[in-house]
Write a protein that holds these residues in place. Structure first.
Motif, short mmCIF file in Angstrom:
data_model
loop_
_atom_site.label_atom_id
_atom_site.label_comp_id
_atom_site.label_asym_id
_atom_site.label_seq_id
_atom_site.Cartn_x
_atom_site.Cartn_y
_atom_site.Cartn_z
N MET A 75 0.80 -1.23 0.00
CA MET A 75 0.00 0.00 0.00
C MET A 75 0.83 1.27 0.00
SD MET A 75 -1.32 -0.40 3.92
CE MET A 75 -0.38 -1.38 5.07
N GLY A 76 2.15 1.20 -0.02
CA GLY A 76 2.94 2.40 0.16
C GLY A 76 3.45 3.06 -1.10
N PHE A 77 3.57 2.32 -2.19
CA PHE A 77 4.16 2.90 -3.40
C PHE A 77 3.36 4.08 -3.95
CE2 PHE A 77 6.39 -1.28 -3.77
CZ PHE A 77 7.67 -0.76 -3.73
N PRO A 78 2.01 4.00 -4.03
CA PRO A 78 1.28 5.17 -4.56
C PRO A 78 1.49 6.44 -3.75
CG PRO A 78 -0.11 3.22 -4.55
CD PRO A 78 1.12 2.86 -3.78
N VAL A 79 1.60 6.28 -2.43
CA VAL A 79 1.74 7.46 -1.57
C VAL A 79 3.08 8.14 -1.81
CG1 VAL A 79 1.84 8.24 0.83
CG2 VAL A 79 0.24 6.45 0.17
N LEU A 80 4.17 7.36 -1.79
CA LEU A 80 5.49 7.97 -1.94
C LEU A 80 5.73 8.43 -3.37
CD1 LEU A 80 7.83 5.83 0.34
CD2 LEU A 80 6.48 7.85 0.86
N MET A 81 5.18 7.74 -4.35
CA MET A 81 5.31 8.22 -5.72
C MET A 81 4.59 9.55 -5.91
SD MET A 81 7.25 6.51 -7.59
CE MET A 81 8.19 5.03 -7.40
N SER A 82 3.48 9.73 -5.21
CA SER A 82 2.78 11.02 -5.26
C SER A 82 3.66 12.12 -4.67
CB SER A 82 1.45 10.93 -4.51
OG SER A 82 0.79 12.15 -4.51
N VAL A 83 4.38 11.79 -3.60
CA VAL A 83 5.29 12.77 -3.00
C VAL A 83 6.38 13.15 -3.99
CG1 VAL A 83 6.99 13.11 -1.17
CG2 VAL A 83 4.81 12.01 -0.65
N LEU A 84 6.97 12.15 -4.66
CA LEU A 84 8.05 12.43 -5.62
C LEU A 84 7.56 13.26 -6.80
CD1 LEU A 84 9.85 8.95 -5.77
CD2 LEU A 84 10.44 10.93 -4.37
N LYS A 85 6.31 13.08 -7.16
CA LYS A 85 5.79 13.77 -8.34
C LYS A 85 5.33 15.19 -8.05
CE LYS A 85 2.41 13.25 -12.07
NZ LYS A 85 1.32 12.42 -12.63
N GLU A 86 4.68 15.40 -6.91
CA GLU A 86 3.99 16.67 -6.67
C GLU A 86 4.67 17.56 -5.65
OE1 GLU A 86 0.02 15.71 -5.66
OE2 GLU A 86 -0.43 14.72 -7.58
N GLU A 87 5.66 17.07 -4.92
CA GLU A 87 6.26 17.86 -3.85
C GLU A 87 7.76 17.94 -4.02
OE1 GLU A 87 4.79 17.03 0.06
OE2 GLU A 87 2.98 16.10 -0.71
N ARG A 88 8.18 18.28 -5.22
CA ARG A 88 9.61 18.38 -5.51
C ARG A 88 10.26 19.51 -4.72
NH1 ARG A 88 11.27 16.42 -10.64
NH2 ARG A 88 10.20 14.44 -11.02
N ASP A 89 9.50 20.54 -4.38
CA ASP A 89 10.10 21.68 -3.68
C ASP A 89 10.51 21.33 -2.26
OD1 ASP A 89 9.71 23.17 -5.95
OD2 ASP A 89 7.78 23.99 -5.28
N ASP A 90 9.83 20.37 -1.67
CA ASP A 90 10.17 19.94 -0.31
C ASP A 90 11.29 18.92 -0.40
OD1 ASP A 90 10.31 19.18 2.32
OD2 ASP A 90 8.12 19.10 2.60
N VAL A 91 12.53 19.42 -0.40
CA VAL A 91 13.69 18.56 -0.63
C VAL A 91 13.82 17.49 0.44
CG1 VAL A 91 16.21 18.52 -0.85
CG2 VAL A 91 14.89 20.41 -1.84
N GLU A 92 13.61 17.86 1.70
CA GLU A 92 13.75 16.89 2.80
C GLU A 92 12.71 15.78 2.68
OE1 GLU A 92 13.80 16.83 7.69
OE2 GLU A 92 13.64 18.73 6.59
#
Length: 944
Positions: free
Chosen positions: A76-93
């Motif tokens: 269940m975790g891949f969609p969540v983290l992939m969404s972070v990589l796609k939409e929250e590039r500005d949040d480097v940490e």
């Protein structure tokens, strides 16, 4: 793939997957699953950025420590983290934490002792992530970010993915625009990222031709050699090893990339990698050894050529050999393999094999090796002598095989080189035999002296091993060279002390060594029979290979072998003495040797001819058993694998480098026996080295020749000349009736013996036919013919003669028909030419008539003009006469040319007419129309 999801409640899914993997009794897994779910919910639905970052950090720690958490995260975790990589590039940490969590999810965790996992979470997660091409494209886009850790973790993630799903990731990267370009750009990045990208590219380019092409066009060669130079060349660390592995992946079975390397960077960069600085006696660390092995693998790949092209016809391979020769590669290889004895054995073996590849099929490089001298004055020795000493003295079987490969390549397709080596083989003086060693002055010891000294040594098993090694070299010198075979056949082993002494020749000594090399004799010399068998198992096959090579297509060698009746008897005993899986090769090669004594036998004496050999085989072995041994050897795995063996070296990777360098030298029989017990091959490595494709093909082509020769010997009388015994003449005082009765009795006896011989030959031919079944139908036909009566045989011969005459008559008829068709075609062609010339003549005649009419009208106009005013046109008559003469000259020239052409064609037509008359054609009918048209045209020309 949906990268952002709403509130999730996947506890049931996680528990189901976790229960499948770890069993329902693992209560800790339920807590891990619930914790992963809560953390993912905080990341997906959290409001505060700090809280979401903290959740990512906690999730990273949980996934890194627990296998059940890894499995739950994959569910269940891949969609969540992939969404972070796609939409929250500005949040480097945040992106860093997500990438590191994904890396931890793909790295296997050591399982707890006593817990059996049916499913590996890391492998399962790799499969789930690699299925989505959008995920790979998203990860590749992160390589363009400025943040160092984002690029670093992305490369680590891709490397973890390719370890489990290489093919799928290769396809996804190829489908991503500029995906490989971004990876290649990482080679110019900071050192840490460069090293990760280098490792990733080594995985990507394995068995992927499309990726290899793109990587090369992106400037891979320049970047690889720049990195190697920065890291210190062969003195560098593991980064140099990775560069060489990537380079070898790009060159293996890829002639296009090899040509690009040769024409852009040049092969001198490769040569510089194996160049040693003099005076480095203790500088061979383990890493440098691995680097040298990688560089030598690069050389071997460039010299191996294509697997489907003959080495002597591979233009790319020959070009590489020439360029390497121009860059002094041979000097550096000799330094590694012969002069620098402090180098590791694996490096020396690889260098020797590269020398063999460098000279194979290249006359210039062969001559360079043959004339090369090694050492410093006054201790100078030819390079071939030094390599021969290594071959005879080394305790490492791998080095022995590599040194033999050099001589094999030197002698293949090189009759002049073979004769040069054979000319140095001369008898040894008695002093050297009594001393046991030849003089050690390298300047005065020839190649043949070293070889003969090793061949004739026979004191103890170790010296016999040297004799067998020397026999292996001699087999390469004699192969496919009848002059060398006949020359060595007459060479005495030692200089005779007196005129009464009869020195022994080499071939009888080799047969004697066959008996000494028997494993049974060695069992009596040692308490450990198993170790002795393993160590001496290859001695007899090597000696038999020498004899098989020597007798091939050399009747003199066959005659010499059969001079001693004991030789034939011992060969039959070897065929019958098959007792183990290894001895099938000894029995098979002995059977091949007997077959050569049948096929290449030109002797006429009763005790040496081919019929005697066949009779001995049929009486002692039986034809069925004889060919069964032959086929059993050809069906052995060793024999089959030798026919399709690859010339390419085994790839050197990070996983195999330590094993390759860690191979220790085989010093004694006990160590060799332990190695053989661990090996999957049932035979000694040296035994596998001499079964090459050429030797295998020779044996396969020899077998049908042996069968045909045996059938021929059984089907015809031994002597074609009939000798009438003196006892058949009429005795003095004997009446005619008594003489007739005695002749009748003699004829009855001869007929009875003839019937017995025919029956025996029929049984032998039937025995031979059964060994091949229905595939040898010609043997069955011959067997049935032999079982008939003498009248049946005569009728068959007459029928064959008539059939042959009929076939020849048919061939002559077909030839005449073909000639007739050719003549008809030529007649048709000449008809067309005649029609063309007639049309040209007619058009010329029309033009001439038109000119006459024009001239006539002009004359009329001139007359009218003169009648009106003669003083105005005083010269019109002269102009008209001049025009008429010019027109007449032009028409006469053209008519002459046409008449010449028609004369030539008429002569050709007359020749064709004579030929057609011979073939029975009616010439008048063919030329009737042509003659009429020609006659009419001739009359027109006369009127004109």
């Amino acid at each position: 793939m949906a990268f952002k999801i709403g509130p999730i409640n996947l506890n049931a899914i996680a528990q189901g997957v976790g229960g499948l993997a770890f069993g329902s009794g693992d209560h800790g897994s339920e807590d891990d699953d619930s914790g992963v779910e809560r953390l993912l919910d905080r990341i997906s639905n959290g409001v505060l950025a700090d809280d979401r970052r903290a959740a990512v950090a906690e999730l990273q720690a949980v996934v890194a420590e627990s296998g059940s958490a890894q499995l739950a995260f994959g569910a269940m975790g891949f969609p969540v983290l992939m969404s972070v990589l796609k939409e929250e590039r500005d949040d480097v940490e945040m992106v860093r934490g997500a990438l590191e969590t994904l890396v931890n999810a793909l790295i296997p965790i050591e399982s707890t002792p006593g817990v059996y996992n049916e499913v590996q979470p890391a492998s399962l997660n790799s499969e789930l992530l690699s299925r989505e091409a959008e995920s790979i494209s998203l990860l590749l886009s992160l390589l363009t970010e400025d943040d160092f850790y984002m690029r670093y973790y992305t490369l680590q993630l891709l490397t973890a993915l390719i370890s489990n799903c290489r093919t799928r990731l290769q396809e996804a990267i190829l489908a991503t625009p500029r995906g490989l370009t971004r990876l290649m750009d990482m080679l110019m990045d900071r050192e840490v990222i460069r090293n990760e990208a280098l490792l990733l590219l080594t995985y990507l380019t394995r068995d992927a031709e499309e990726i290899q092409k793109i990587v090369v066009f992106e400037g891979a060669f320049e970047k690889i050699f720049n990195i190697i130079k920065e890291e210190g060349g062969s003195e560098g660390g593991i980064v140099v090893q990775d560069c060489l592995e990537l380079l070898n992946n790009l060159l293996r079975n890829n002639p296009t990339n090899q040509i690009l390397l040769r024409e852009t960077i040049g092969l001198q960069s490769v040569v510089s990698l194996i160049k040693l600085r003099k005076g480095i006696a203790d500088g061979f660390t383990q890493q440098k050894t691995v680097n040298l092995l990688g560089a030598l693998e690069t050389v071997a790949l460039l010299l191996a050529g294509s697997s489907d092209v003959e080495p002597t016809k591979d233009a790319n391979r020959i070009a590489n050999q020439t360029v390497f020769s121009q860059n002094k590669l041979l000097d550096h290889l000799l330094m590694l393999s012969v002069e620098s004895r402090w180098a590791a054995i694996v490096v020396r073996c690889a260098a020797l094999r590269c020398i063999g590849d460098l000279i194979l099929g290249h006359a210039q490089n062969r001559d360079a090796l043959g004339s090369r001298l090694l050492g410093d004055d006054p201790d100078v020795e030819p390079a071939l002598n030094s390599i021969l000493r290594i071959f005879l003295r080394t305790s490492s079987l791998q080095e022995c095989i590599a040194a033999e490969f050099v001589f094999k390549c030197f002698c293949k397709g090189n009759p002049d080189g073979q004769m040069m080596l054979a000319s140095t083989i001369t008898p040894l003086p008695q002093s050297s035999l009594r001393g046991g060693k030849i003089m050690e002055d390298a300047n005065r010891v020839s190649f043949g002296s070293i070889l003969v000294q090793a061949l004739i040594s026979s004191e103890g098993q170790n010296v016999l091993e040297a004799s067998c090694r020397a026999a292996s070299i001699l087999s390469h010198i004699l192969k496919d060279n009848v002059q060398c075979k006949e020359r060595v056949l007459r060479i005495q082993l030692e200089v005779p002390v007196s005129a009464l002494s009869t020195p022994e020749l080499l071939m009888p000594r080799i047969v004697k060594y066959l008996a000494v090399a028997s494993p049974i004799s060695h069992k009596q010399e040692t308490h450990d029979h198993t170790i002795s068998n393993k160590k001496s198992m290859w001695l007899q096959p090597v000696l038999l290979r020498l004899l098989v090579t020597w007798l091939a297509d050399c009747p003199d060698a066959v005659n010499c072998f059969l001079e001693s009746p004991a030789h034939l008897t011992y060969m039959i005993e070897l065929v019958l003495s098959r007792s183990s899986a290894e001895s099938v090769h000894v029995a098979g090669l002995a059977a091949v040797l007997l077959g050569e004594c049948i096929v290449f036998n030109k002797a006429t004496k009763d005790n040496r001819d081919a019929f005697m050999v066949v009779d001995a085989i049929s009486q002692r072995i039986g034809l069925t058993a004889y060919f069964h041994i032959w086929e059993e050897m050809q069906n052995s795995p060793l024999f089959i694998s030798a026919a399709s063996a690859s010339r390419l070296p085994k790839p050197l990777t990070r996983s195999t480098a330590a094993e390759a360098v860690g191979v220790s030298d085989v010093q004694d029989g006990e160590q060799q026996f332990e190695t053989d017990k661990r090996s999957t091959s049932p035979v000694d490595p040296l035994l596998t080295s001499f079964y090459d494709a050429a030797f295998v093909n020779f044996i396969r082509h020899l077998e049908p020749l042996v069968r045909e020769k045996i059938v021929e010997l059984f089907s015809r009388p031994k002597s074609k000349v009939t000798i009438i015994p003196a006892s058949l003449e009429q005795k003095s005082g004997e009446s005619d009736s008594e003489y007739i009765i005695r002749l009748k009795s003699f004829m009855e006896k001869q007929c009875h013996e003839m019937q017995e011989l025919l029956g025996r030959n029929a049984a032998l031919a039937d025995d031979l036919a059964k060994t091949k079944g229905d595939s040898n139908s010609f043997i069955k036909g011959h067997n049935s013919a032999m079982q008939g009566t003498a009248n049946g045989i005569t009728s068959r011969l007459e029928a064959d003669y008539l059939r042959q005459e009929l076939q020849e008559t048919r061939n002559r008829i077909e030839t005449l028909k073909a000639e007739k068709r050719n003549c008809e075609d030529e007649i048709s062609t000449y008809k067309q030419l005649a029609g063309k010339y007639e049309a040209d003549l007619k058009s010329l005649s029309d033009a001439y008539n038109s000119l006459e009419q024009t001239n006539y009208h002009l004359e009329l106009e001139v007359k009218r003009a003169r009648g009106g005013n003669e003083s105005i046109l005083p010269d019109l008559e002269a102009v008209r006469e001049e025009g008429r003469q010019e027109a007449q000259k032009e028409s006469e020239a053209e008519l002459n040319d046409l008449l010449v052409c028609l004369g030539q064609e008429q002569s050709k037509v007359e020749k064709l007419c004579s030929r057609l008359t011979e073939l029975g054609e009616d010439i008048d009918a063919l030329l009737e129309n042509i003659g009429d048209e020609g006659e009419v045209q001739g009359e027109d020309e006369e009127e004109d």
